[in-house]
Write a protein that holds these residues in place. Structure first.
Motif, short mmCIF file in Angstrom:
data_model
loop_
_atom_site.label_atom_id
_atom_site.label_comp_id
_atom_site.label_asym_id
_atom_site.label_seq_id
_atom_site.Cartn_x
_atom_site.Cartn_y
_atom_site.Cartn_z
N ALA A 28 1.19 -1.42 0.15
CA ALA A 28 0.07 -0.11 0.49
C ALA A 28 0.89 1.37 0.36
CB ALA A 28 -0.94 -0.17 1.11
N PHE A 39 -4.70 6.87 -2.38
CA PHE A 39 -4.10 5.40 -1.91
C PHE A 39 -4.24 4.43 -2.50
CE2 PHE A 39 -5.13 8.51 2.10
CZ PHE A 39 -4.34 7.82 2.63
N VAL A 41 -3.82 0.68 -2.43
CA VAL A 41 -3.68 -0.89 -2.39
C VAL A 41 -3.84 -1.86 -3.02
CG1 VAL A 41 -4.95 -1.97 -0.13
CG2 VAL A 41 -4.86 0.51 -0.05
N THR A 130 -3.16 0.22 5.42
CA THR A 130 -2.31 1.25 5.50
C THR A 130 -2.06 2.10 6.54
OG1 THR A 130 -4.12 2.58 5.55
CG2 THR A 130 -4.48 1.82 3.64
#
Length: 259
Positions: A28, A39, A41, A130
């Motif tokens: 991540a 972000f 992931v 995260t």
């Protein structure tokens, strides 16, 4: 422990956007760009838009003849926060949870057929991946963002007075199916589908009035859905929903406190 890439590594020039990369564990990472966070992931990217806090009147908009009795006007003050640019998608859910039990499938479709507790399990796993503190929005945070925050133009729907521009409802190309996120116009904060597509869970228990008694087992859902009349997609409309139920019309959106 996360590693922060020093901004001095990037060229300083007025035509460039300074990009900060935050390296996170387990596949991540996050990028800060123009005040927002992007972000990624397990290969799936999602964006969290910054919302500048402020004081606003929560509840029915002046002159809204469709307002229900529980859309009680009251003043609320919020701090800055981030909110998902879109509803949580099925591809993000599957990246975090491994399985996707949505009934109407599609990677870019909003995840649905989830209970409140399933949303919380997803959030707990995402936070572990995260090392952040994602959560469901409070009802006030949801409405403030849907109204456009400090940039609000006072529209009935999230970004327009015409629901057809911003919301999938029974009055917008209805085919008994939700749609991929981010296809219609965004609101003032660049947020998509806060009106229509699927209902969105909020953290709050449902109350008829701000100081009322919370209803047992019933959380607030907001935003309306693809199979609802447009009136239910107004930015102030509220609905109570049993946290134990799963339906194809109910999903959620993430919030993250300022870092």
């Amino acid at each position: 422990m996360r590693t922060v890439v020093n901004s001095s590594f990037f060229t300083h020039h007025s035509s460039f956007i300074i990009l900060c990369c935050l390296l996170l564990p387990l596949g991540a990472f996050a990028q800060k760009r123009a005040g927002d966070y992007i972000f990624k992931v397990k290969g799936v990217e999602f964006r969290m838009n910054r919302v500048e806090g402020g004081t606003f009147m929560m509840g029915a908009l002046p002159g809204d003849t469709l307002a229900d009795a529980d859309e009680v006007r009251h003043e609320v003050t919020l701090h800055d926060y981030y909110i998902g640019q879109t509803e949580v998608t099925q591809e993000l859910w599957e990246a975090v949870m491994g399985k996707n039990r949505s009934k109407q499938r599609g990677e870019k479709m909003p995840v649905e057929y989830v209970t409140y507790d399933m949303c919380q399990e997803f959030i707990a796993r995402l936070n572990q991946l995260t090392r952040r503190h994602f959560r469901l929005p409070t009802e006030a945070e949801w409405e403030y963002a849907a109204k456009g925050g400090r940039k609000s133009k006072g529209t009935l729907y999230a970004g327009s007075n015409d629901p057809a521009q911003v919301a999938y409802t029974t009055s917008k190309d209805f085919d008994d199916h939700h749609k991929p996120v981010g296809q219609l116009a965004p609101n003032e904060l660049g947020l998509y589908d806060m009106s229509g597509n699927v209902w969105e869970f909020c953290a709050d228990w449902y109350r008829k009035a701000p100081d009322g008694k919370p209803s047992s087992n019933f959380h607030v859902i907001r935003g309306g859905a693809y199979d609802c009349d447009a009136r239910y997609s107004r930015v102030t409309n509220r609905f109570m929903y049993d946290q134990r139920r799963r339906r194809m019309e109910v999903g959620f959106r993430l919030v993250l406190d300022t870092l």
